[in-house]
Motif scaffolding. Structure first.
Motif, short mmCIF file in Angstrom:
data_model
loop_
_atom_site.label_atom_id
_atom_site.label_comp_id
_atom_site.label_asym_id
_atom_site.label_seq_id
_atom_site.Cartn_x
_atom_site.Cartn_y
_atom_site.Cartn_z
N ALA A 114 -2.13 -7.91 -47.36
CA ALA A 114 -1.31 -6.25 -47.37
C ALA A 114 -2.46 -5.67 -47.35
O ALA A 114 -2.88 -4.39 -47.29
CB ALA A 114 -0.38 -6.41 -47.90
N GLY A 115 -3.36 -5.52 -48.71
CA GLY A 115 -4.35 -4.39 -49.01
C GLY A 115 -5.82 -4.32 -48.57
O GLY A 115 -5.46 -3.14 -48.84
N GLY A 144 1.40 2.30 -42.68
CA GLY A 144 -0.03 1.57 -44.25
C GLY A 144 1.20 1.65 -44.95
O GLY A 144 1.54 -0.01 -45.39
N ARG A 145 2.14 2.25 -45.96
CA ARG A 145 3.36 1.58 -46.81
C ARG A 145 4.03 0.28 -45.96
O ARG A 145 4.38 -0.59 -47.28
CB ARG A 145 4.06 2.70 -46.95
CG ARG A 145 2.80 4.26 -48.14
CD ARG A 145 3.50 4.71 -48.40
NE ARG A 145 4.26 5.39 -47.57
CZ ARG A 145 5.56 5.95 -47.34
NH1 ARG A 145 7.05 6.18 -48.04
NH2 ARG A 145 5.54 7.15 -46.41
N ALA A 187 2.97 -4.75 -54.54
CA ALA A 187 3.34 -3.98 -53.56
C ALA A 187 3.73 -2.41 -53.75
O ALA A 187 2.89 -1.64 -53.35
CB ALA A 187 5.03 -4.70 -53.14
N VAL A 232 2.40 -2.54 -45.87
CA VAL A 232 2.31 -3.81 -46.80
C VAL A 232 4.51 -4.47 -47.81
O VAL A 232 4.35 -5.02 -48.26
CB VAL A 232 2.26 -2.58 -48.07
CG1 VAL A 232 1.90 -3.50 -49.44
CG2 VAL A 232 0.37 -2.12 -47.81
N ARG A 263 -4.16 -2.49 -45.01
CA ARG A 263 -3.47 -1.69 -45.61
C ARG A 263 -3.52 -0.41 -44.38
O ARG A 263 -2.84 0.34 -44.13
CB ARG A 263 -2.98 -1.31 -47.12
CG ARG A 263 -2.13 -0.31 -47.19
CD ARG A 263 -2.49 0.50 -48.52
NE ARG A 263 -3.55 1.42 -48.79
CZ ARG A 263 -3.86 2.06 -49.29
NH1 ARG A 263 -3.17 1.84 -50.45
NH2 ARG A 263 -5.05 2.66 -49.95
N ASP A 264 -5.00 -0.12 -45.10
CA ASP A 264 -5.83 1.00 -43.79
C ASP A 264 -5.68 1.29 -42.53
O ASP A 264 -5.84 1.98 -41.96
CB ASP A 264 -6.31 1.73 -44.68
CG ASP A 264 -6.41 2.55 -45.85
OD1 ASP A 264 -4.91 2.85 -46.11
OD2 ASP A 264 -6.97 2.19 -46.76
N LEU A 318 0.09 -1.28 -54.49
CA LEU A 318 -0.51 -0.73 -53.12
C LEU A 318 -0.07 0.47 -52.05
O LEU A 318 -0.95 1.11 -50.94
CB LEU A 318 -0.69 -2.46 -52.44
CG LEU A 318 -1.15 -3.45 -52.53
CD1 LEU A 318 -0.82 -4.73 -52.44
CD2 LEU A 318 -2.64 -3.03 -52.23
N THR A 319 1.10 0.37 -51.91
CA THR A 319 1.77 1.21 -51.37
C THR A 319 2.27 2.23 -52.06
O THR A 319 2.39 3.45 -51.65
CB THR A 319 3.56 1.17 -51.09
OG1 THR A 319 3.96 0.86 -52.58
CG2 THR A 319 3.38 0.22 -50.27
N PRO A 351 -8.63 -0.47 -50.87
CA PRO A 351 -8.31 -0.44 -51.23
C PRO A 351 -6.99 -1.53 -51.73
O PRO A 351 -5.86 -1.73 -53.06
CB PRO A 351 -6.95 -1.01 -49.39
CG PRO A 351 -7.90 -0.38 -49.14
CD PRO A 351 -8.98 -0.56 -49.87
N THR A 382 0.24 7.76 -44.14
CA THR A 382 0.40 6.50 -44.63
C THR A 382 1.35 5.75 -44.23
O THR A 382 1.87 4.49 -44.56
CB THR A 382 0.15 6.78 -46.12
OG1 THR A 382 1.57 7.73 -46.74
CG2 THR A 382 -1.51 7.63 -46.71
#
Length: 477
Positions: A67-68, A101-102, A424, A105, A71-72, A427-428, A10, A98
């Motif tokens: 966050a990274g 996860g979004r 962000a 983040v 995230r998952d 990452l999203t 990520p 997802t």
């Protein structure tokens, strides 16, 4: 290994969007700004200013890495808790693999953005150490850290639907961040070119600084050409469906059009030196390398014609740079985002963005906060107390900070807020669904980066023709 990849991947592609942003000059300028000249003792004011920015950068790194990495995996873990389960779950009409996860983040990045927004609002006009509000930027760290932690806790009690909507605001803010970055980049390459030319004199073409300009220009053009070759070789074959011929014409067009653009800008810059001496070969070379890198990262964001991403049979396994390199790359992305925030705040302070500096650069108060007759009545009492304590050992006094801090503090926090939202979005996946382990892989990301490169070309071209078009304005640096 699978868990390691799930945690580290990520972090992968953030550098592909930011890592080479002003890479050469950013490093040089950042080193010059962070370290004093040889033999020069930095003042207390400079040390306080630098350590403040370093601390804000450290907090941003903690936010982005959290966050990274989670995230998952983090959202599913927290969703199993009775405390967070209600707010972590996505609305039924917007539920996707997802979505959580979004939202995760965006939660942590929202908290950091609000933190910098509050500091920015509270420090508007406070760019001098004589202003007590500047301590909100350089001091009061226990209070600010407590505020930072509380904000990051509160966001987990807010429903995910709010953050999914906030994601669209973050997208707009990220585009704004890119646009301001382009303005700063063009201003910076002109200033860099001018300063090196002045070291030799404009007529001394065989001087050492002119030779350095030539070397940097050749290196940047070589880098741009090398990246163009990579784009033609690795992003021109349909890897999503090898049985299908074609389908990559759009990506080949991006590569070819970018090549034509930077060659045209380079040739035109030689003509523009007649009325715009600040331009020339080195600014054009830097723009060429920057534009090409933006297009390269745009092509990497798509998965249809991407031999790096799709080198496996099903295209579901990331086969790019090693995981350790990607983790370092995202740190570089954060550092450069922070550096751009400093550059934006300095440009704001100097008026390079068309904005005036804050009104309270120094203490211009004409009316005393306390009537002087009250102070006169206390003078004798204070003198007597001082005489009584004269036999006691003297206590060391804290140094009094004075003078301007050197940049617009409010602009620094606003720019940092935009930078956090930009990371962000990476990452999203720019508000689009993604596979586990994928970062910044979407058509939205591709088009944003391609358009960003085209806007850079337009802005650079306009900067060269503006003195001819707007003859009534002074364009001297």
């Amino acid at each position: 290994p699978v868990f390691g990849m799930a945690c580290l991947i990520p972090l992968a592609s953030c550098a592909a969007c930011q890592a080479c942003t002003c890479i050469g000059g950013s490093i040089c300028s950042c080193l010059c700004g962070l370290f004093s000249k040889a033999g020069e003792q930095p003042s207390t004011e400079k040390l306080v200013s630098r350590w403040s920015r370093v601390t804000y950068l450290a907090l941003a790194i903690v936010t982005i890495l959290t966050a990274g990495v989670f995230r998952d995996t983090g959202p599913q873990t927290l969703a199993g808790s009775d405390i967070f389960s209600k707010n972590m779950r996505c609305p039924e009409d917007n539920d996707s693999p997802t979505c959580m996860g979004r939202a995760f983040v965006l939660r942590v990045c929202f908290a950091t953005a609000v933190f910098h927004l509050c500091l920015g609002l509270l420090t508007i006009g406070a760019s001098d150490f004589s202003n007590p509000r500047l301590q909100l930027h350089t001091a009061l760290w226990p209070i600010k850290l407590a505020m930072w932690l509380i904000l990051h806790l509160i966001v987990f009690f807010i429903p995910s639907s709010f953050f999914l909507g906030f994601g669209w605001f973050a997208l707009v803010a990220s585009v704004l961040f890119l646009l301001v970055q382009i303005v700063i980049f063009i201003e910076w390459i002109y200033e860099w070119n001018e300063s090196w030319i002045q070291n030799d004199g404009a007529d001394n073409l065989s001087g050492p600084w002119h030779l350095i300009i030539l070397a940097v220009s050749v290196a940047c053009f070589g880098l741009a050409i090398a990246m163009t070759v990579v784009m033609f070789l690795w992003f021109g074959k349909n890897t999503a469906d090898p049985t299908e011929e074609g389908g990559c014409e759009l990506y080949t067009f991006f590569t070819s059009f970018n090549l034509i653009l930077f060659l045209f800008l380079t040739v035109f810059s030689f003509r523009a030196t007649e009325w715009m001496p600040a331009t020339g070969i080195m600014p054009s070379a830097l723009v060429a390398a920057f534009m090409t890198f933006k297009v390269l990262t745009a092509l990497y964001a798509q998965t249809k014609c991407n031999e790096i991403y799709g080198s496996s049979s099903d295209g579901s396994i990331y086969n790019g740079p090693p995981e350790g390199l990607t983790a370092v790359s995202v740190l570089i992305a954060i550092v450069l985002a922070a550096y751009n925030s400093v550059m934006i705040s300095k440009a704001w302070e100097e008026g390079d963005l068309g904005l005036e500096a804050g009104p309270s650069q120094q203490n211009d108060r004409q009316v005393p906060l306390v009537p002087m007759d009250i102070l006169d009545g206390q003078t004798n009492t204070q003198e007597a107390a001082a005489a009584a304590d004269s036999s006691a050992p003297a206590q060391p006094e804290a140094p009094v900070l004075e003078g301007p801090i050197g940049y617009n503090v409010a602009a620094f926090h606003f720019a940092f807020m935009l930078g956090i939202l930009y990371v962000a979005m990476q990452l999203t996946n720019w508000n689009e669904d993604y596979k586990t382990g994928e970062v910044d892989k979407s058509r939205a990301s591709m088009w944003i980066k391609v358009c960003d490169a085209w806007v850079l070309a337009i802005a650079y071209f306009w900067s060269m023709i503006a003195p001819k078009v707007l003859t009534g304005r002074n364009f001297e640096l």
